[in-house]
Design an enzyme around this catalytic site. Sequence first.
Site: not given
Lengths: 565, 565
Positions: A266, A334-336, A375
Site C-alpha cells: 500500500h 497488511d496485504e504485503a 497479516d
Amino acid sequence: MATLTFPIFFLMAILPFSEGYLTYIAARLPLKGFRAAPGAPWPMPKEWTNFTEQFTVDPKTFSIVHDVDCDILVAAEKRYQDLLFGKQSGRKTPSLKQVEKLHITSGKCEKYPSIDSNESYVLKVSPGIALLESSAVWGALRGLETFSQLLYIDSNNEFKINATIIVDSPRFQHRGLMLDTARHYLAVDTILANLDAMAYNKFNVFHWHIVDDQSFPYVSEEFPALSRKGAYGPNLVYTKGDIRKIIEYARLRGIRVIPEFDTPGHTQSWGRALKDFLTPCYGDGKNPGTANYTSHAEFEIVNPILNSTYDVIHKLFSEVKKDFPDQYLHLGMDEAYRACWATNPEIKNFMTSNGFGSNFTLLEHLSTKIIIWHDPVDNGAEVGNDTIVQIWKDSSFDPNKFKPGHEYLSKVVKKGYKTIFSACWYLNYISYGQDWRKRYECEPLDFAGSEDDHSRVIGGEACIWAEYVDETNLLSRLWPRASAVAERLWSPRHVKDIDSAAFRLDQQRCRMLRRGIPAEPILNGYCEQVDWKADTNPAVSAAESTKATKPCFAFFIVTVYIYSQ
Amino acid sequence: MATLTFPIFFLMAILPFSEGYLTYIAARLPLKGFRAAPGAPWPMPKEWTNFTEQFTVDPKTFSIVHDVDCDILVAAEKRYQDLLFGKQSGRKTPSLKQVEKLHITSGKCEKYPSIDSNESYVLKVSPGIALLESSAVWGALRGLETFSQLLYIDSNNEFKINATIIVDSPRFQHRGLMLDTARHYLAVDTILANLDAMAYNKFNVFHWHIVDDQSFPYVSEEFPALSRKGAYGPNLVYTKGDIRKIIEYARLRGIRVIPEFDTPGHTQSWGRALKDFLTPCYGDGKNPGTANYTSHAEFEIVNPILNSTYDVIHKLFSEVKKDFPDQYLHLGMDEAYRACWATNPEIKNFMTSNGFGSNFTLLEHLSTKIIIWHDPVDNGAEVGNDTIVQIWKDSSFDPNKFKPGHEYLSKVVKKGYKTIFSACWYLNYISYGQDWRKRYECEPLDFAGSEDDHSRVIGGEACIWAEYVDETNLLSRLWPRASAVAERLWSPRHVKDIDSAAFRLDQQRCRMLRRGIPAEPILNGYCEQVDWKADTNPAVSAAESTKATKPCFAFFIVTVYIYSQ
C-alpha cells in the site's frame, strides 16, 4: 374495538413525547421490541436507573459548573451549553421542579487521552443540582454527553429530564473508528464533524489511515515531495496546521488520534516522489520495472534491500511521531503481497542469505508503541510483545479466501498479543436494509478462550475504507451504523435486545441530525425538531418554524380530546 | 523503462486536462477501457463527431441567443449561463479561435412536456457561432445540456471546447425517476435539486410516489384531514404552492411530473382521516378491526364495497388532476394483498355476487390517462387498452417469490400494453462496489419478441423507495447510479462499452458535484475544480482557492519539464 383503533393510530402518528418516530415496513408487520421513552441514552450505560419523576430545565438560567482547573472542561461546558439548547427554541415547564445546575466533580485533568484513560463516571439527576462525578476528566466528558442525551424537548416545546442515576464505564478500552483519507480526500471540516459524531457515541480513538497506494496527502517537512507528487492535488493535503487542529479537536473530546502509515504494501503513492522506494518487479522475467498484470505492477511494495528505504522510514516516522502525541503509531503491514518481490533476483538472494521470509518488518529503531494489522502474525511472524494486533479479515468478504474473523482473533490472542477487533465492522461494505443489525449483533468475545484470552481483546474499531466513499456520503454512510459498534464496545455484554435498541438508535440518529450530522434513517419515519427546510435554506426556516408551532399544538389538543372520548 | 515510469505515474497523477481522475483499486489491477478526454457528454449522443481542433470561450462575452419567443428558452439561457461559468473562475485561451455565441433555432414552444415531446436536436460547435437546432423547445433543452458538457476548463484555468457535430435524439420516450415522499418526507428544495440532476442526465419524467401507508403529505382542499392526520408532521407536507413550484421547475427543464396515489393497497395513512376507507379485517374470525399479524393488520386496503370509497377516490383524484397538468396519473395497484379482504364476510359476499375477483379496479369515471404497476395484469385483469403498465417485480429481490423482470415485461407487452421497465432499476437496493454497472448493463429489450412487442416498451424508470432514504442520503445514493439508467434509456443500444463508460460517468459525477449535486464516487480518485473546503466552509474557500493556483501551475510546468527529458 374498531372505534378505538383510529385514535390509537392517530396518537402513534404524532407521539407527543417522541424525539424520533420509527414506523413499520407494512401495517401487518408491526415493529417488535419496546419503544423507548425520549431521553434514552446511546450507548446504553452500565447501570441506568430511570425514575418516572420528571424535572425541567430553564435554558435561560441553566449552567454547568466544575471544580477543577481544566481547559478540557471549560471547552466542554461551552460546547454542551450549545448542544443542550443551541438550535432549540424550548423553554422550561413552569409546573415542574427545575434542575438548575450540573455540577462536575472531576479528578485528574490529563492533557491527552491515552490507552489508560479512565472514562468512568456517576451521574445523578435531581432537582436543584445534578451531580456528575468522575475520577478523571475523560469520565466527565462521557457523563456530560450522557446528561445531554437525557434532556429532551417535548411537543409543547418544553425541556424535560427524568430523575436518573447512572453508574457508567466502558466495557472495552479501545473504541475506534478508522477513516481512509488516501482513496478519497476528506476535508478537515468533515473529519472534525466526524469527531463530533464519535464523541456523541463515546468512541475514543480516531484511527487515521492517512496515506495509501492512491494518494499521499500528509505534508512532510522532511520529504515535501511525498505530498507534492503523491497527493491528489495541491489543495488535497493535510498540513501541520490541519493535523494540529484535528488532534486538538479530538483531545477536547477525549479522542486519541492514531495515524497509520501503511507499509510495506500500500505504498504506491510514496514511489511518485521517492525513486527506489518501491521494488522493481521483473514482470517479463528479464527487465526491472515491468508489470505482469494482474499479478503485480511495474513497481510495487517497499524495496527491503536498500538502506535508503530504512532511512526514509526512520526519518518520516520520526517526524510523524512529533506531529502525533499518542503513544501508538499504526504501521499497517497488511496485504504485503509477495508477487513482485518473488520476481526480483536481488530480493530473492537477499531473502535466501538473510533468512528473510515471513519475518520482514520495518519496526526497528522506532521509539513508539505500535499497532499493526494481523497479516504478519497470520504468516507466522513474531511482532513484539507490546504490539497491538488489529484483526480485519473475515469470511464475509470472501468465504473462499478468508476464515471467520473470530478464528483469526482467537489465534492472535492465544499467541499472547493484545488485539483490536474489526473483522465484522468494515462499514464500507454496505448492504440493503437494516445493515446496522449485523454490526450490533457481532460480539467480539464470541470465541472459546480463557479469561486471559478474552482480556487481551482490548476493543474494536469500525473501519470505512474509501474506495466508494468521500465527502458526499461519508457521514450518512457511517452514522448511525457506527453507533451500533459504539454500543457493542461501550455497553455491558448483556445489552443485546436488538428490537428495543432500534428505537433508541433511532433517537440517537435524530439527536445526531439535530446536531448537524446527516445520519441516515434506519427505517421509515421522521425526526421531530429536525426541520429539513431549515437545513437546506436557512432563510426559509425562521418563518417556517414559527408557523409550525401553532398547528402542532392544536393537533395535540385535538388528539387528547379524541382519545379521552 | 524503469526511468520512464516515474514521469508517467506523475503525469497520471495530475492529468492536466482531466475533469475527473478515476484510479485503480490496486496498481496491479489497472483500469480497463479508454479514459475519455474532458468534455465527454453523458448520456452518449446518438451521433457524436468529436474533432481534434479546439476552440475557446470567453466567459465575459459569450452569449446564448434564440429566435423564438419562448419562456422556457429564456429561463434556460439564464440557467446555462450560470452552469457554464457560474462557479468557475476560468478565462479564454488567447491563442485559440473563439466560440462567441450559441445560436438556438427551435421550433414549437409548447407549454408542458408530454409523452409526445420531440427531444431531438442537432448541435454544431464551430468558431464564431455554434448552432443548436431543434424542432421543439425540448430538443433545445437537451442540446443546451450537451453543449454545457462539451465545454470544460483545463488545468490552466482556460475554457476549451472541441469542434463537434452532434445529431441526437433519445432511444426511449419515457425516461423516468421515481421518488417516494411517503416513507420519509423530502423537502421541496431537495426535490428541486433532484430535478436539476435529472435534467443534467436528460431524464424527462418525475414519477412522484407522493403518499403511501406510512404518511400522506399531499395537502388536499377537499379532504384537509388527510394530511392533517396522515402526514408525519404539520411541516412535513406538500401544499398547492409547493406542487406548483415543483411542476414549474420541472416544466422549465422539460420534465413531466406524474403523481402516484397508490390504491387499493398502500393506503394505511388515508385511514387515519377517513373512517371506513379501509377494510375492517376479521383477524380473530369474529370481530371487525382485529389483526392477525403478520398476515394483516386491524384495518387494511381500500374497502371496495362502500360507495363512500368511490366518492373519496373520485373527488380526490379530480382535485389531483387539477394540480398536475400531465395527461397521466399513476394509480399504483401494486401489492393489494387479499389477506384482510378474505376475512371479511361482507366482502366475501360482494366478491361472490359481483364476480369481483382479479378484476377489481378503481379506474372508472376518471378522465385521465393512467399508469399502473403490473400486478393486476399479472393477476389476469384487463386494465384498459390505453393504460401504461410499469414492470417492477424481479427475481433479484427474492428468487423464490419473483421471476426475472424481463419475463413479466414480455408477458405484458404481448398482451398489447405499453410498458415502462423498472425491474432492474430499483436503486434503493444498494450493494457494495460498482453497483452502477449492473444498472448500466440492464437492457430493457433483452427479451424475445417481435418488433411490435419491443416498440411497446416506451421506456423505463429508476425508482428509489424510501424505507432507508431521506434528505441525508437521497442525492448521494441516487447519483450517479441513476445516470447509468439515463444513458441506457437515452443512448443507442450499441453504447455499452462499460469500462470506457466508467471514465465518462466519472466526468459526469464531477460535473454534478461542481453543480451542487453530491453525487457519490464510483471508484478511487478525485474531481478537479471541486473544492470540498469551499463547500463546507465558504469563508475559507476564497483564501484557499487563490492559494491553490500557483503550486498547481508550477506543478504542471515541472511535469512537462520532466516528461520532456
